[in-house]
Design an enzyme around this catalytic site. Structure first.
Site, PDB file in Angstrom:
ATOM      1  N   GLU A   1       7.254   8.002  -7.042  1.00 16.03           N
ATOM      2  CA  GLU A   1       6.129   7.157  -7.436  1.00 16.03           C
ATOM      3  C   GLU A   1       5.697   7.564  -8.841  1.00 16.03           C
ATOM      4  OE1 GLU A   1       3.007   4.941  -8.271  1.00 16.03           O
ATOM      5  OE2 GLU A   1       4.411   4.515  -6.637  1.00 16.03           O
TER       6      GLU A   1
ATOM      7  N   TYR B   1     -10.426 -15.153   4.192  1.00 17.74           N
ATOM      8  CA  TYR B   1     -10.162 -14.641   5.539  1.00 17.74           C
ATOM      9  C   TYR B   1     -10.733 -13.235   5.690  1.00 17.74           C
ATOM     10  CZ  TYR B   1      -6.023 -12.773   3.065  1.00 17.74           C
ATOM     11  OH  TYR B   1      -5.161 -12.165   2.170  1.00 17.74           O
TER      12      TYR B   1
END
Length: 393
Positions: A33, A217
């Site tokens: 990463e 949502y």
């Protein structure tokens, strides 16, 4: 036969899902990463039954249910007059049809539960502050250069490094950037308790308008509401930056005024972020997903517009399928197994990419096409809104 040593470039959802799936198949995994610490930004994501099944297979069902919301229905409305056009029951209806629920979650929460599972697996070494800059596949191994002080060697490299993937060119031979679509997305997140009762929601609401649509949502167990507005508008800024500060006035300059109920929701958002939507043409063959000892997953292989809500879903599917293809595989068999993975995945990903593009045209329709869309949705709503070929696979 020794287990394979797999290198994974990228610590987002695609990379973590792939690393977790590979570790569960007893491979040794090094994940890289580029940030010095793992984190995830962004908005909510929708997890159809197809994705939930894969997350169950990865052993994260219980933590998923602790962070997700379970919407009751998908309701389509007009962004012009606010009237309901169509409705698809979710909840128990999805469970009966597909054996898994339809869930909504915040991207950072899904990233966090995958990261926790990877850390507890014992099979994955996490290397932060390390960006993959080049890779060369040769007989018996793949060699990887990074921003760190050492080079790495493994039996395979998984490119999970996203839309602007470095690894992608090692598979496809194409270093061109993704296409800027001319669409911009604005997102906001708000605690439901901060909203008036009339604006709170336990369902997925979609408003369709000329050259735009909006989606709202619940996420975070229903405690927060995620709102996204997507419009055919000039890019918001640097296409590499999908966390740009924006404003309601910038959004309204692109969309104009909407129905009063939708406008009230947009007005209630505490802040807006924006990003430019980019994609690539649908995949045309398995060679665009794997070659020699390098494979691609997620946006590195098939970035897509969010108009089918399956970007994260296809990345998770890729990771699970890749691990299945490499199951019981020693180092010598890796190239053939990666080809098997690519053959199994490319057509499904291409279909989702193409359908997402087509949905964008339908959602943003004007004139007679918009009239025909609304008429069809009123008569055949549940049949048109359900996607058995996607959710049932």
């Amino acid at each position: 036969m020794r287990a394979a040593h797999i290198l994974v470039a990228g610590g987002g959802i695609a990379g973590l899902a792939s690393a977790l799936a590979l570790g569960r198949r007893r491979h040794r995994v090094d994940l890289f990463e580029q940030a010095v610490a793992f984190s995830e930004i962004g908005a909510g994501i929708q997890l159809g039954p197809n994705v939930v099944h894969r997350l169950q297979a990865l052993g994260v069902w219980e933590p998923l249910m602790r962070i997700a919301a379970k919407p009751e229905a998908l309701v389509v409305r007009s962004a012009v007059h606010g009237g309901e056009i169509a409705r698809l029951p979710l909840g128990n209806a999805m469970l009966r049809s597909y054996g898994a629920p339809y869930l909504c979650a915040h991207r950072a929460d899904v990233h966090g539960l995958l990261l926790a599972a990877v850390r507890s697996s014992g099979a994955v070494t996490l290397n932060t502050g390390t960006r993959i800059t080049d890779a060369v596949a040769r007989a018996g191994a793949v060699c990887v250069a990074s921003t760190g002080v050492r080079a790495w060697e493994g039996d395979a490299l998984v490119g999970a490094d996203g839309l602007w993937s470095v690894v992608r060119a090692r598979v496809t031979g194409d270093a061109s950037p993704p296409r800027e679509t001319g669409h911009t997305a604005w997102r906001a997140l708000v605690a439901q308790s901060a909203l008036p009762a009339s604006l709170r929601s336990t369902q997925i609401s979609v408003w369709l308008g000329p050259r735009l649509h909006a989606v709202a949502y619940p996420v975070r167990r229903g405690e927060a509401l995620n709102v996204v507005v997507l419009a055919e508008a000039a890019p918001a800024g640097d296409a590499h930056d999908w966390d740009q500060a924006s404003s309601l006035s910038a959004l309204q300059a692109a969309t104009g005024r909407t129905d009063a109920s939708l406008q009230a929701l947009l007005d209630a958002m505490p802040a807006w972020r924006a990003w430019t939507l980019c994609d690539r043409p649908p995949l045309s063959g398995p060679e665009q997903m794997a070659g020699e000892r390098v494979a691609l997953v997620g946006d590195a292989a098939h970035p897509m517009l969010p108009y089918l809500a399956q970007g994260a879903g296809m990345a998770i599917e890729d990771g699970v399928a890749l691990a299945a293809a490499l199951d019981g595989c020693g180092a010598e068999a890796v190239p053939e197994r990666l080809e098997r993975y690519a053959r199994a995945r490319w057509q499904r990903n291409a279909q989702v990419q193409a359908r997402a593009r087509r949905n964008g045209e339908i959602f943003h329709a004007t004139g007679l096409m918009r009239f025909g869309r609304d008429t069809a949705l009123r008569w055949l709503g549940p049949r048109l809104l359900d996607v058995p070929w996607l959710y049932g696979a």
